[in-house]
Design a protein around this motif. Sequence first.
Motif, PDB file in Angstrom:
ATOM      1  N   SER A  63      56.290  42.415  29.857  1.00  0.00           N
ATOM      2  CA  SER A  63      56.982  41.295  29.232  1.00  0.00           C
ATOM      3  C   SER A  63      56.035  40.435  28.394  1.00  0.00           C
ATOM      4  CB  SER A  63      57.655  40.432  30.299  1.00  0.00           C
ATOM      5  OG  SER A  63      58.248  39.279  29.725  1.00  0.00           O
ATOM      6  N   ILE A  64      54.881  40.093  28.971  1.00  0.00           N
ATOM      7  CA  ILE A  64      53.984  39.196  28.247  1.00  0.00           C
ATOM      8  C   ILE A  64      53.390  39.884  27.020  1.00  0.00           C
ATOM      9  CG2 ILE A  64      51.777  39.665  29.433  1.00  0.00           C
ATOM     10  CD1 ILE A  64      51.429  36.572  29.570  1.00  0.00           C
ATOM     11  N   LEU A  65      53.119  41.189  27.130  1.00  0.00           N
ATOM     12  CA  LEU A  65      52.590  41.912  25.972  1.00  0.00           C
ATOM     13  C   LEU A  65      53.639  42.022  24.864  1.00  0.00           C
ATOM     14  CD1 LEU A  65      50.486  44.771  27.630  1.00  0.00           C
ATOM     15  CD2 LEU A  65      49.658  42.690  26.510  1.00  0.00           C
ATOM     16  N   SER A  66      54.894  42.215  25.257  1.00  0.00           N
ATOM     17  CA  SER A  66      55.950  42.307  24.248  1.00  0.00           C
ATOM     18  C   SER A  66      56.152  40.976  23.522  1.00  0.00           C
ATOM     19  CB  SER A  66      57.267  42.753  24.897  1.00  0.00           C
ATOM     20  OG  SER A  66      57.802  41.739  25.740  1.00  0.00           O
ATOM     21  N   ILE A 106      37.022  43.244  35.439  1.00  0.00           N
ATOM     22  CA  ILE A 106      36.737  42.301  34.354  1.00  0.00           C
ATOM     23  C   ILE A 106      35.720  42.878  33.378  1.00  0.00           C
ATOM     24  CG2 ILE A 106      37.237  40.306  35.802  1.00  0.00           C
ATOM     25  CD1 ILE A 106      34.262  39.740  35.936  1.00  0.00           C
ATOM     26  N   PHE A 107      35.004  43.934  33.776  1.00  0.00           N
ATOM     27  CA  PHE A 107      33.992  44.504  32.918  1.00  0.00           C
ATOM     28  C   PHE A 107      34.616  45.445  31.888  1.00  0.00           C
ATOM     29  CE2 PHE A 107      31.579  44.454  37.179  1.00  0.00           C
ATOM     30  CZ  PHE A 107      31.419  43.085  37.109  1.00  0.00           C
ATOM     31  N   GLY A 108      34.028  45.510  30.721  1.00  0.00           N
ATOM     32  CA  GLY A 108      34.505  46.429  29.696  1.00  0.00           C
ATOM     33  C   GLY A 108      34.772  45.733  28.381  1.00  0.00           C
ATOM     34  N   ASP A 109      35.509  46.413  27.517  1.00  0.00           N
ATOM     35  CA  ASP A 109      35.814  45.929  26.170  1.00  0.00           C
ATOM     36  C   ASP A 109      37.273  45.492  26.089  1.00  0.00           C
ATOM     37  OD1 ASP A 109      33.219  46.572  25.294  1.00  0.00           O
ATOM     38  OD2 ASP A 109      33.812  48.645  24.898  1.00  0.00           O
ATOM     39  N   TRP A 110      37.488  44.289  25.543  1.00  0.00           N
ATOM     40  CA  TRP A 110      38.817  43.695  25.499  1.00  0.00           C
ATOM     41  C   TRP A 110      39.171  43.220  24.095  1.00  0.00           C
ATOM     42  CZ3 TRP A 110      41.520  43.459  30.142  1.00  0.00           C
ATOM     43  CH2 TRP A 110      40.767  43.664  31.307  1.00  0.00           C
ATOM     44  N   ASP A 111      40.445  43.336  23.768  1.00  0.00           N
ATOM     45  CA  ASP A 111      40.991  42.707  22.568  1.00  0.00           C
ATOM     46  C   ASP A 111      41.613  41.373  22.952  1.00  0.00           C
ATOM     47  OD1 ASP A 111      40.564  44.573  20.413  1.00  0.00           O
ATOM     48  OD2 ASP A 111      42.038  45.882  21.375  1.00  0.00           O
ATOM     49  N   THR A 208      43.062  34.078  35.780  1.00  0.00           N
ATOM     50  CA  THR A 208      44.317  33.876  36.511  1.00  0.00           C
ATOM     51  C   THR A 208      45.046  35.176  36.840  1.00  0.00           C
ATOM     52  OG1 THR A 208      45.545  33.558  34.444  1.00  0.00           O
ATOM     53  CG2 THR A 208      44.629  31.591  35.496  1.00  0.00           C
ATOM     54  N   TYR A 209      44.656  36.272  36.171  1.00  0.00           N
ATOM     55  CA  TYR A 209      45.238  37.582  36.501  1.00  0.00           C
ATOM     56  C   TYR A 209      44.341  38.659  35.911  1.00  0.00           C
ATOM     57  CZ  TYR A 209      48.311  41.595  36.861  1.00  0.00           C
ATOM     58  OH  TYR A 209      48.822  42.828  37.168  1.00  0.00           O
ATOM     59  N   ILE A 210      44.234  39.780  36.643  1.00  0.00           N
ATOM     60  CA  ILE A 210      43.439  40.909  36.157  1.00  0.00           C
ATOM     61  C   ILE A 210      44.017  42.197  36.712  1.00  0.00           C
ATOM     62  CG2 ILE A 210      41.808  40.565  38.075  1.00  0.00           C
ATOM     63  CD1 ILE A 210      40.751  41.881  34.652  1.00  0.00           C
ATOM     64  N   ASP A 211      44.158  43.211  35.836  1.00  0.00           N
ATOM     65  CA  ASP A 211      44.480  44.553  36.301  1.00  0.00           C
ATOM     66  C   ASP A 211      43.807  45.543  35.363  1.00  0.00           C
ATOM     67  OD1 ASP A 211      46.094  44.920  34.026  1.00  0.00           O
ATOM     68  OD2 ASP A 211      47.990  44.642  35.114  1.00  0.00           O
ATOM     69  N   GLU A 212      44.200  46.808  35.433  1.00  0.00           N
ATOM     70  CA  GLU A 212      43.533  47.834  34.639  1.00  0.00           C
ATOM     71  C   GLU A 212      43.707  47.642  33.141  1.00  0.00           C
ATOM     72  OE1 GLU A 212      45.620  48.306  37.058  1.00  0.00           O
ATOM     73  OE2 GLU A 212      44.864  49.735  38.540  1.00  0.00           O
ATOM     74  N   ASN A 213      44.737  46.924  32.740  1.00  0.00           N
ATOM     75  CA  ASN A 213      45.091  46.836  31.330  1.00  0.00           C
ATOM     76  C   ASN A 213      45.026  45.434  30.749  1.00  0.00           C
ATOM     77  OD1 ASN A 213      46.144  47.925  28.835  1.00  0.00           O
ATOM     78  ND2 ASN A 213      48.132  47.046  29.364  1.00  0.00           N
ATOM     79  N   VAL A 214      45.263  44.409  31.565  1.00  0.00           N
ATOM     80  CA  VAL A 214      45.426  43.047  31.063  1.00  0.00           C
ATOM     81  C   VAL A 214      44.581  42.070  31.863  1.00  0.00           C
ATOM     82  CG1 VAL A 214      47.072  41.122  30.924  1.00  0.00           C
ATOM     83  CG2 VAL A 214      47.720  43.366  30.073  1.00  0.00           C
ATOM     84  N   PHE A 225      44.784  32.420  27.407  1.00  0.00           N
ATOM     85  CA  PHE A 225      44.350  33.610  26.689  1.00  0.00           C
ATOM     86  C   PHE A 225      44.917  34.849  27.359  1.00  0.00           C
ATOM     87  CE2 PHE A 225      41.242  30.477  25.559  1.00  0.00           C
ATOM     88  CZ  PHE A 225      40.812  30.810  24.283  1.00  0.00           C
ATOM     89  N   VAL A 226      45.295  35.829  26.529  1.00  0.00           N
ATOM     90  CA  VAL A 226      45.701  37.137  27.018  1.00  0.00           C
ATOM     91  C   VAL A 226      44.768  38.167  26.392  1.00  0.00           C
ATOM     92  CG1 VAL A 226      47.524  38.868  27.161  1.00  0.00           C
ATOM     93  CG2 VAL A 226      48.119  36.427  27.241  1.00  0.00           C
ATOM     94  N   PHE A 227      44.089  38.930  27.244  1.00  0.00           N
ATOM     95  CA  PHE A 227      43.216  40.011  26.802  1.00  0.00           C
ATOM     96  C   PHE A 227      43.838  41.347  27.184  1.00  0.00           C
ATOM     97  CE2 PHE A 227      40.507  36.381  27.690  1.00  0.00           C
ATOM     98  CZ  PHE A 227      39.568  36.375  26.661  1.00  0.00           C
ATOM     99  N   GLN A 228      43.709  42.333  26.307  1.00  0.00           N
ATOM    100  CA  GLN A 228      44.170  43.678  26.628  1.00  0.00           C
ATOM    101  C   GLN A 228      42.994  44.643  26.495  1.00  0.00           C
ATOM    102  OE1 GLN A 228      47.381  45.228  24.193  1.00  0.00           O
ATOM    103  NE2 GLN A 228      47.976  46.673  25.770  1.00  0.00           N
ATOM    104  N   ARG A 229      42.823  45.512  27.481  1.00  0.00           N
ATOM    105  CA  ARG A 229      41.692  46.416  27.431  1.00  0.00           C
ATOM    106  C   ARG A 229      41.788  47.330  26.218  1.00  0.00           C
ATOM    107  NH1 ARG A 229      38.202  47.107  31.192  1.00  0.00           N
ATOM    108  NH2 ARG A 229      39.570  46.344  32.842  1.00  0.00           N
TER     109      ARG A 229
END
Length: 231
Positions: A63-66, A106-111, A208-214, A225-229
């Motif tokens: 929902s939030i990504l859409s 939290i580690f890695g590259d994010w948009d 406030t939230y973290i998973d494999e994608n967001v 802020f919303v980050f997407q891997r």
Amino acid sequence: MAAHFCTSRIPTSQTLLLHSPQPLQRRHLPAVRSRRVKCSGVIRASVAATPEVRSAPDDLVSSILSKVRETDRGVLLTKEQHLEVSQVAAQLQQFCVEEPVKCPLIFGDWDVVYCSNPTSPGGGFRSAFGRMFFKADEMTQAVEAPDVVRNRVSFSLLGFLDGEVSLKGKLNVLDEKWIQVIFEPPELRVGAVEFQYGGESEVKLQITYIDENVRLGLGSRGSLFVFQRRK
């Protein structure tokens, strides 16, 4: 680049956002199961699902990504639409692991795909006046082991001259949810010309939230802020 939620020696509009260490292997979950990752000794409940029924966190992430897709990272949204994004973010916060700063995800590259304050990621380049001359192409953040954060905004000037602003910072963990990054002076490249300007800056962000994608973050002054891997 900027995170407006900071106490800094230069305007926070010169920094992006942050997070920390160690490249992480990207995991792609099966379509029929949502799996919560173990972080900081805490395991969220696993929820088996059919293709028609997904777990609540997955629904909220979709929902939030859409809501932020095709919005120039939130710039094109109305106040009502920004409110809808914040409401979904608040619901997702209920599913956050207990100590997100210790979660390896939290580690890695994010948009950077959304910010409630247009000038927080990118500073003056993202103001209404700045957007008349600078078109943002990419806004990224890399979190590297053990404590390095790299923010980057690439842009085109007047539609034909490429450039970028980059920041390198050191990450400090403040508590189980809050992090601080102290950035070196920004580096600006326009065409073949490169130079450093300004001074050091500091940003603080609550995960406030973290998973494999967001990944969601809330700045100390309220910017969401919303980050997407990155794929």
